[in-house]
Design a protein around this motif. Structure first.
Motif, PDB file in Angstrom:
ATOM      1  N   ARG A 227       0.817  -1.219   0.000  1.00 36.92           N
ATOM      2  CA  ARG A 227       0.000   0.000   0.000  1.00 36.92           C
ATOM      3  C   ARG A 227       0.859   1.282   0.000  1.00 36.92           C
ATOM      4  O   ARG A 227       0.543   2.245  -0.719  1.00 36.92           O
ATOM      5  CB  ARG A 227      -0.963  -0.024   1.189  1.00 36.92           C
ATOM      6  N   PRO A 228       1.937   1.330   0.797  1.00 37.43           N
ATOM      7  CA  PRO A 228       2.763   2.549   0.735  1.00 37.43           C
ATOM      8  C   PRO A 228       3.327   2.807  -0.662  1.00 37.43           C
ATOM      9  O   PRO A 228       3.501   3.969  -1.063  1.00 37.43           O
ATOM     10  CB  PRO A 228       3.881   2.261   1.737  1.00 37.43           C
ATOM     11  N   ILE A 229       3.631   1.749  -1.384  1.00 38.01           N
ATOM     12  CA  ILE A 229       4.155   1.940  -2.740  1.00 38.01           C
ATOM     13  C   ILE A 229       3.084   2.516  -3.642  1.00 38.01           C
ATOM     14  O   ILE A 229       3.343   3.434  -4.448  1.00 38.01           O
ATOM     15  CB  ILE A 229       4.668   0.601  -3.304  1.00 38.01           C
ATOM     16  N   PHE A 230       1.846   2.019  -3.517  1.00 38.08           N
ATOM     17  CA  PHE A 230       0.759   2.585  -4.314  1.00 38.08           C
ATOM     18  C   PHE A 230       0.526   4.046  -3.958  1.00 38.08           C
ATOM     19  O   PHE A 230       0.094   4.837  -4.795  1.00 38.08           O
ATOM     20  CB  PHE A 230      -0.539   1.775  -4.103  1.00 38.08           C
ATOM     21  N   GLY A 231       0.827   4.403  -2.709  1.00 37.20           N
ATOM     22  CA  GLY A 231       0.668   5.802  -2.316  1.00 37.20           C
ATOM     23  C   GLY A 231       1.605   6.733  -3.040  1.00 37.20           C
ATOM     24  O   GLY A 231       1.373   7.955  -3.088  1.00 37.20           O
ATOM     25  N   GLN A 232       2.699   6.204  -3.616  1.00 36.17           N
ATOM     26  CA  GLN A 232       3.665   7.031  -4.346  1.00 36.17           C
ATOM     27  C   GLN A 232       3.448   6.975  -5.856  1.00 36.17           C
ATOM     28  O   GLN A 232       4.154   7.647  -6.618  1.00 36.17           O
ATOM     29  CB  GLN A 232       5.087   6.555  -4.039  1.00 36.17           C
ATOM     30  N   MET A 233       2.482   6.168  -6.316  1.00 36.20           N
ATOM     31  CA  MET A 233       2.211   6.081  -7.738  1.00 36.20           C
ATOM     32  C   MET A 233       1.753   7.450  -8.258  1.00 36.20           C
ATOM     33  O   MET A 233       0.980   8.156  -7.576  1.00 36.20           O
ATOM     34  CB  MET A 233       1.127   5.032  -8.032  1.00 36.20           C
ATOM     35  N   PHE A 234       2.204   7.791  -9.463  1.00 38.99           N
ATOM     36  CA  PHE A 234       1.855   9.032 -10.147  1.00 38.99           C
ATOM     37  C   PHE A 234       2.376  10.278  -9.428  1.00 38.99           C
ATOM     38  O   PHE A 234       2.016  11.403  -9.777  1.00 38.99           O
ATOM     39  CB  PHE A 234       0.332   9.155 -10.371  1.00 38.99           C
ATOM     40  N   CYS A 235       3.196  10.045  -8.375  1.00 34.77           N
ATOM     41  CA  CYS A 235       3.844  11.143  -7.676  1.00 34.77           C
ATOM     42  C   CYS A 235       5.280  11.287  -8.237  1.00 34.77           C
ATOM     43  O   CYS A 235       5.744  10.448  -9.022  1.00 34.77           O
ATOM     44  CB  CYS A 235       3.863  10.901  -6.178  1.00 34.77           C
ATOM     45  N   PRO A 236       6.043  12.271  -7.816  1.00 32.38           N
ATOM     46  CA  PRO A 236       7.401  12.437  -8.358  1.00 32.38           C
ATOM     47  C   PRO A 236       8.252  11.180  -8.251  1.00 32.38           C
ATOM     48  O   PRO A 236       9.028  10.866  -9.173  1.00 32.38           O
ATOM     49  CB  PRO A 236       7.959  13.586  -7.516  1.00 32.38           C
ATOM     50  N   ALA A 237       8.138  10.435  -7.137  1.00 32.49           N
ATOM     51  CA  ALA A 237       8.968   9.237  -6.985  1.00 32.49           C
ATOM     52  C   ALA A 237       8.679   8.208  -8.066  1.00 32.49           C
ATOM     53  O   ALA A 237       9.542   7.423  -8.457  1.00 32.49           O
ATOM     54  CB  ALA A 237       8.743   8.627  -5.608  1.00 32.49           C
ATOM     55  N   TRP A 238       7.443   8.196  -8.544  1.00 34.31           N
ATOM     56  CA  TRP A 238       7.041   7.223  -9.586  1.00 34.31           C
ATOM     57  C   TRP A 238       7.823   7.431 -10.880  1.00 34.31           C
ATOM     58  O   TRP A 238       8.136   6.486 -11.590  1.00 34.31           O
ATOM     59  CB  TRP A 238       5.535   7.373  -9.824  1.00 34.31           C
TER      60      TRP A 238
END
Length: 750
Positions: free
Chosen positions: A570-581
């Protein structure tokens, strides 16, 4: 109507029907004609009855008239007899020396009688010795042919008549004479008593005698009883005559009236039935005494009842006069002894199996009495168990309820402790699937209870047993749901404090519940033709509810596996489409995690469960991916985001295609393709793309489309506003399709 009459009438009716209706077509061809024929016969019989009744009434009136005339004649004869008596008394004075003549005549008669009596007394012992010899031959073997029995009885009967008459004549003598006479007849008395005891020994062994083909002995015994009964009747008639004569005799009369019979009434027939009663009581006592408190074994040993009664009907009944009603006597004697034995049983603390066996015995007993012997339940009194069957059923159900609760509680306590402590891995079968022992043991116990209820052949009882099993199984399902939920919270909130192996035990629970659903379905199929039609729907409803409950628990367990799995990503999905992605490879981390979990799931989960789990995993993957697109931190950089999405979809496809069919997988991933299309669409084509999106996913909210477009960095505010106004206008043209199945958008949080 007694049993014998009832049986004769029934046999006659059945025989006549069999004669009239020999072929199946007779029911269609002969019945109307027979009905008309019987109607005519009925009318004829009714006319004959009316005529007969009138004739009987006329006969009764004639009889009453004759009786009145007879009374007058009796009074006339009484008066004539009194006149004759008076004339006789008067004529005695007309004969010279009449008292002396009368006295000499009486002395002569007494002298002759005394001489005959002395001769009889002198030959008494010789006759007794001969009778004793014949009796000893028969007495040596109680199951022998008893060929001398009738001769022995005849001789004893005559000797007893002589003894009774002698003592009766000497009743006015001195005590010494009476004592001497009784002493002289002592040997006869002893032999008579021995012979009587022998007769009753034969009576006690009547069944064994006919088993050994000694029916002739029974016939001789019956002849002796009949002979003694006739002698009793004559003695009683003489006693009644003596009483009547005493009423007629006037004081001072010279007539010698009857003095009654000196015979002692023996009542052999009554004694015979008393002996039979005692012997049957002893037979039952012996049969049941050897089992002690093992009531179940005692019930198994009751087959002799029907074999005995069949023997009575076939072999014993023909050897007795109908007036003895020997078969009804045996039937009621056996029935009353069964009644007493069962009443003793229900006073004890019986286990569940014995209670059911007792109830089944009562039902089978009545059925066998009817089918084998033609004796219906209505003719058997008192009613077995005194109508306490329902109370016994309640006792049985209480025992079943207590045992099931006790067993399931112990099993659940053990399984719950193992689940919580997880100090060792769960057990696994030859296929590597995890499981625990409780499910197998629980259904073994439940099948035992159901099997016993099925054997009872009581539809209502089977329904109640199924209801009890339903209740405890639903309780176990509730306990598992609560335990799974509480352990999941610990796993999520305090992962460092809980024992390892949570996922393994959840898989074991999921497998056990699918297996339990299969066990329940097997019970449904097994009972399909065994449940009474009256209770079939209710039994099916109970079992289907249990089966659905097990599947719900397995679904709940799958959800927990998904919660644990996606809790890690879930934490990884929280970074999807964000700068880290854009800067990091996030999707490979998600796929690697899913791959690790699926490796265990595929190895240790039931195949059906794993297939469903992959479907739900893909659905949850899509939900999280789409929800990430609505994150406040999400930003779609053009055109980099388009390439990243394609890369993410390719990785997901390559992972899930190992477990799902290509066509089905492509259909499910199509939603991301539509999102991709909306992101790359230009101002001219976006309305057509939205139309296609809405056609494919009627439940896609407008706010989702707005969130996607709002995060595109290639659209300025004016352009975004213009596009959304057009999309909103387009959206109003759509009528909601209530029949369309829900899509992945219905699973998302809004």
């Amino acid at each position: 109507m007694d049993i014998a009459t009832y049986g004769d009438a029934r046999d006659a009716a059945v025989a006549r029907l069999a004669e009239l209706l020999k072929h199946p077509d007779d029911l269609n061809l002969k019945v109307p004609a027979l009905r008309r024929k019987f109607a005519k016969e009925k009318a004829s019989v009714e006319a004959q009855l009316k005529t007969g009744v009138q004739t009987q009434l006329d006969s009764i009136q004639g009889g009453l008239d004759t009786l009145a005339g007879s009374t007058e004649q009796m009074n006339k004869i009484k008066n004539d007899m009194q006149r004759i008596d008076n004339l006789c008394a008067g004529s005695q004075g007309m004969i010279q020396h009449f008292p002396r003549i009368n006295k000499i005549s009486r002395v002569h008669q007494n002298f002759v009688a005394t001489q005959e009596k002395i001769k009889s007394l002198q030959g008494l012992y010789h006759r007794l010795e001969e009778v004793q010899r014949m009796f000893d031959e028969d007495h040596r073997d109680i199951f022998g042919p008893a060929e001398n029995m009738l001769h022995v009885h005849y001789q004893l009967f005559k000797l007893e008549e002589f003894r009774d008459a002698t003592l009766h004549q000497a009743r006015g003598s001195s005590p010494d004479v009476i004592i001497n006479l009784k002493t002289y007849f002592r040997k006869l008395d002893v032999l008579s008593d021995d012979f009587t005891h022998y007769l009753w020994d034969l009576g006690r062994n009547a069944l064994e005698l006919v088993k050994r083909k000694r029916g002739s002995v029974i016939v001789r015994l019956v002849k002796i009883i009949e002979c003694e009964e006739r002698a009793d009747e004559k003695a009683q008639a003489a006693e009644q005559a003596r009483t009547s004569h005493q009423e007629l005799a006037s004081e001072g009369s010279k007539w010698r009236l009857a003095e009654g019979s000196p015979r002692t009434i023996k009542s052999y027939r009554v004694q015979f039935f008393d002996v039979l009663h005692e012997s049957l009581t002893e037979r039952f006592d012996r049969r049941f005494a050897e089992f002690g408190d093992d009531w179940s074994a005692a019930l198994d040993a009751t087959d002799f009842i029907f074999s005995d009664l069949t023997l009575v009907f076939d072999e014993l009944v023909p050897k007795f006069p109908k007036k003895y009603k020997i078969f009804p006597f045996f039937v009621l004697e056996y029935h009353r002894h069964v009644y007493e034995q069962l009443n003793q049983m229900i006073q004890q603390d019986l286990d569940a199996g014995t209670i059911l066996k007792l109830l089944r015995f009562v039902r089978d007993y009545y059925a066998s009495m009817s089918s084998q012997l033609g004796v219906t339940e209505e003719l058997l009194e008192p009613k077995l168990l005194d109508g306490q069957e329902q109370a016994l059923v309640e006792d049985y159900l209480k025992l079943v309820r207590r045992k099931l609760v006790e067993w399931t509680t112990n099993l659940m306590n053990t399984e719950s402790r193992d689940f919580i402590e997880r100090d060792k891995p769960p057990e696994h079968d030859s296929d590597g699937h995890y499981g625990m022992t409780a499910a197998v043991i629980m259904f073994q116990m439940i099948n035992q209870q159901i099997d016993v209820a099925v054997e009872s052949n009581q539809g209502k009882l089977l329904y109640h047993v199924v209801s009890e099993c339903h209740r405890v199984l639903k309780d176990s399902q509730r306990v598992w749901k609560e335990l799974l939920g509480s352990e999941l919270r610990k796993q999520i909130e305090r992962p460092d404090e809980v024992p390892e192996g949570f996922v393994d035990y959840v898989m074991a629970v999921a497998n056990d519940n699918v297996r339990s659903a299969d066990f329940t379905e097997a019970i449904v199929h097994r009972l399909e033709n065994l449940v009474d039609a009256k209770y079939k729907a209710q039994v099916d409803e109970k079992l289907n509810t249990v089966m659905d409950g097990f599947l719900q628990v397995s679904t709940f367990a799958r959800g927990i596996l998904l919660d644990v799995t996606f809790n890690d990503v879930r934490p990884i999905f929280g970074q999807m489409f964000c700068p880290a992605w854009y800067d990091e490879e996030l999707m490979p981390l998600v796929i690697a995690t899913l791959k690790d979990y699926c490796k265990d799931y595929q190895q240790h989960l039931n195949g059906y469960l794993f297939g469903r789990l992959v479907d739900e995993m893909l659905e949850r993957f899509l939900v999280l991916y789409l929800e990430a697109a609505r994150s406040k931190q999400a930003k779609f950089r053009m055109p980099q985001c388009l390439d990243k999405i394609r890369s993410d979809v390719r990785l997901a496809y390559n992972f899930f295609v190992k477990f799902k069919a290509k066509d089905e997988l492509e259909t499910q991933l199509d939603v991301i393709e539509n999102v991709h299309t909306m992101l790359e669409s230009n101002r001219r084509s976006i309305f057509l793309d939205y139309h296609s999106f809405r056609q494919a996913y009627p439940d896609v909210p407008l706010v989702f489309v707005e969130d996607l477009l709002a995060r595109r960095d290639d659209l300025d505010k004016s352009g975004f506003k213009e596009i959304m106004e057009g999309i909103r206008a387009k959206a109003k043209e759509y009528e909601p399709d209530m029949s369309a199945p829900p899509t992945v958008f219905s699973k998302m949080k809004w």
